[in-house]
Scaffold this motif. Sequence first.
Motif, PDB file in Angstrom:
ATOM      1  N   ASP A  94      21.753  46.300  98.639  1.00 31.59           N
ATOM      2  CA  ASP A  94      23.531  46.445  98.108  1.00 31.59           C
ATOM      3  C   ASP A  94      23.820  44.674  98.760  1.00 31.59           C
ATOM      4  O   ASP A  94      23.288  43.985  99.871  1.00 31.59           O
ATOM      5  CB  ASP A  94      24.132  47.266  98.663  1.00 31.59           C
ATOM      6  N   ILE A  95      23.388  43.432  97.612  1.00 36.17           N
ATOM      7  CA  ILE A  95      23.882  42.747  98.261  1.00 36.17           C
ATOM      8  C   ILE A  95      25.337  42.065  98.155  1.00 36.17           C
ATOM      9  O   ILE A  95      25.634  41.273  98.823  1.00 36.17           O
ATOM     10  CB  ILE A  95      22.963  41.199  96.735  1.00 36.17           C
ATOM     11  N   GLY A  96      26.428  42.850  97.372  1.00 32.28           N
ATOM     12  CA  GLY A  96      27.453  42.241  97.753  1.00 32.28           C
ATOM     13  C   GLY A  96      27.922  40.827  97.423  1.00 32.28           C
ATOM     14  O   GLY A  96      27.905  40.203  96.321  1.00 32.28           O
ATOM     15  N   ASP A  97      28.561  40.168  98.324  1.00 29.47           N
ATOM     16  CA  ASP A  97      28.930  38.457  98.487  1.00 29.47           C
ATOM     17  C   ASP A  97      28.028  37.974  98.886  1.00 29.47           C
ATOM     18  O   ASP A  97      27.977  36.764  99.063  1.00 29.47           O
ATOM     19  CB  ASP A  97      30.582  38.097  98.486  1.00 29.47           C
ATOM     20  N   GLY A  98      26.573  38.112  98.569  1.00 26.82           N
ATOM     21  CA  GLY A  98      25.895  37.449  99.530  1.00 26.82           C
ATOM     22  C   GLY A  98      25.216  36.373  99.295  1.00 26.82           C
ATOM     23  O   GLY A  98      24.331  36.239  99.641  1.00 26.82           O
ATOM     24  N   TRP A  99      25.192  36.757  97.811  1.00 23.30           N
ATOM     25  CA  TRP A  99      25.550  35.270  97.301  1.00 23.30           C
ATOM     26  C   TRP A  99      26.064  33.981  96.658  1.00 23.30           C
ATOM     27  O   TRP A  99      26.053  33.735  95.735  1.00 23.30           O
ATOM     28  CB  TRP A  99      23.621  35.544  95.424  1.00 23.30           C
ATOM     29  N   GLY A 100      26.759  34.210  97.298  1.00 21.73           N
ATOM     30  CA  GLY A 100      28.135  33.074  96.978  1.00 21.73           C
ATOM     31  C   GLY A 100      27.271  31.617  97.528  1.00 21.73           C
ATOM     32  O   GLY A 100      26.011  31.119  98.179  1.00 21.73           O
ATOM     33  N   GLN A 101      27.954  30.947  96.833  1.00 19.70           N
ATOM     34  CA  GLN A 101      27.345  29.345  96.554  1.00 19.70           C
ATOM     35  C   GLN A 101      25.536  29.075  96.454  1.00 19.70           C
ATOM     36  O   GLN A 101      25.269  28.738  97.067  1.00 19.70           O
ATOM     37  CB  GLN A 101      28.058  28.676  97.970  1.00 19.70           C
ATOM     38  N   CYS A 102      25.245  30.413  95.203  1.00 16.71           N
ATOM     39  CA  CYS A 102      24.307  30.201  94.905  1.00 16.71           C
ATOM     40  C   CYS A 102      24.009  28.941  94.024  1.00 16.71           C
ATOM     41  O   CYS A 102      24.352  28.344  93.712  1.00 16.71           O
ATOM     42  CB  CYS A 102      24.382  31.689  93.890  1.00 16.71           C
ATOM     43  N   GLU A 103      22.402  28.157  94.727  1.00 13.46           N
ATOM     44  CA  GLU A 103      22.278  27.042  93.692  1.00 13.46           C
ATOM     45  C   GLU A 103      20.480  26.863  93.575  1.00 13.46           C
ATOM     46  O   GLU A 103      20.230  26.960  94.970  1.00 13.46           O
ATOM     47  CB  GLU A 103      23.205  25.623  95.117  1.00 13.46           C
ATOM     48  N   VAL A 104      21.013  26.749  92.000  1.00 18.65           N
ATOM     49  CA  VAL A 104      18.776  26.660  92.075  1.00 18.65           C
ATOM     50  C   VAL A 104      18.827  24.623  91.035  1.00 18.65           C
ATOM     51  O   VAL A 104      20.213  24.750  90.492  1.00 18.65           O
ATOM     52  CB  VAL A 104      18.779  27.096  90.799  1.00 18.65           C
ATOM     53  N   SER A 105      18.232  24.426  92.429  1.00 18.79           N
ATOM     54  CA  SER A 105      17.702  22.945  91.731  1.00 18.79           C
ATOM     55  C   SER A 105      16.504  22.556  92.054  1.00 18.79           C
ATOM     56  O   SER A 105      15.149  23.283  92.116  1.00 18.79           O
ATOM     57  CB  SER A 105      18.179  21.698  92.925  1.00 18.79           C
TER      58      SER A 105
END
Length: 190
Positions: A94-105
């Motif tokens: 369960d990820i929940g809010d664990g991907w906050g500020q997700c960034e791909v570059s």
Amino acid sequence: MGFDRERKWWWLSLASLPPLVATAISINVWRNIQDYRHRTETNVAQGGIELDYAGATWRIEKVRMLGDGRDAQLRLPGRMRLVVVRMVATATRDIGDGWGQCEVSLTDGSGRRWLPLDVNLSNDISRDLEPGKDPVSGCGITSLAPPQMNHAALIEEKFVVPADAVPSLNARMSVGRLRPDAIGFPLGLN
């Protein structure tokens, strides 16, 4: 007597100003260093096909390069290329809010870095390239509603990069709570 008292407070106020300014500057510098450290990806795990990160197994689904006329007859000015990176993330918990500020570059061999195009521009490009399909969301939008355990999310980001950087491009992905740790995939474009 009142005059001496005012004068004493004036000198005391003036003398306390440099330490207060120095303290304020020090606090601001400390916060900037912490913010920079939190935004910088220094521990990048490079992978071939799949990597586990942020509660999911990540893999590159598809990479597409446009702008040289070979694909979609699109030509970009100034030897620039449009690189479309599609990633699939299958949640292992369960990820929940664990991907906050997700960034791909994207990064190249010399350390240059490119961030994705704006969401609106990216969606417009998607509609032009695949008119009958809905645009695929980027990492930031997907992070608002990540997949549930054992479900997958498709993420697409678009970048404009110089043609000379294309052969050495790597996709890099990170989330705010795990930085400076990140994952990276070589794109293998020619």
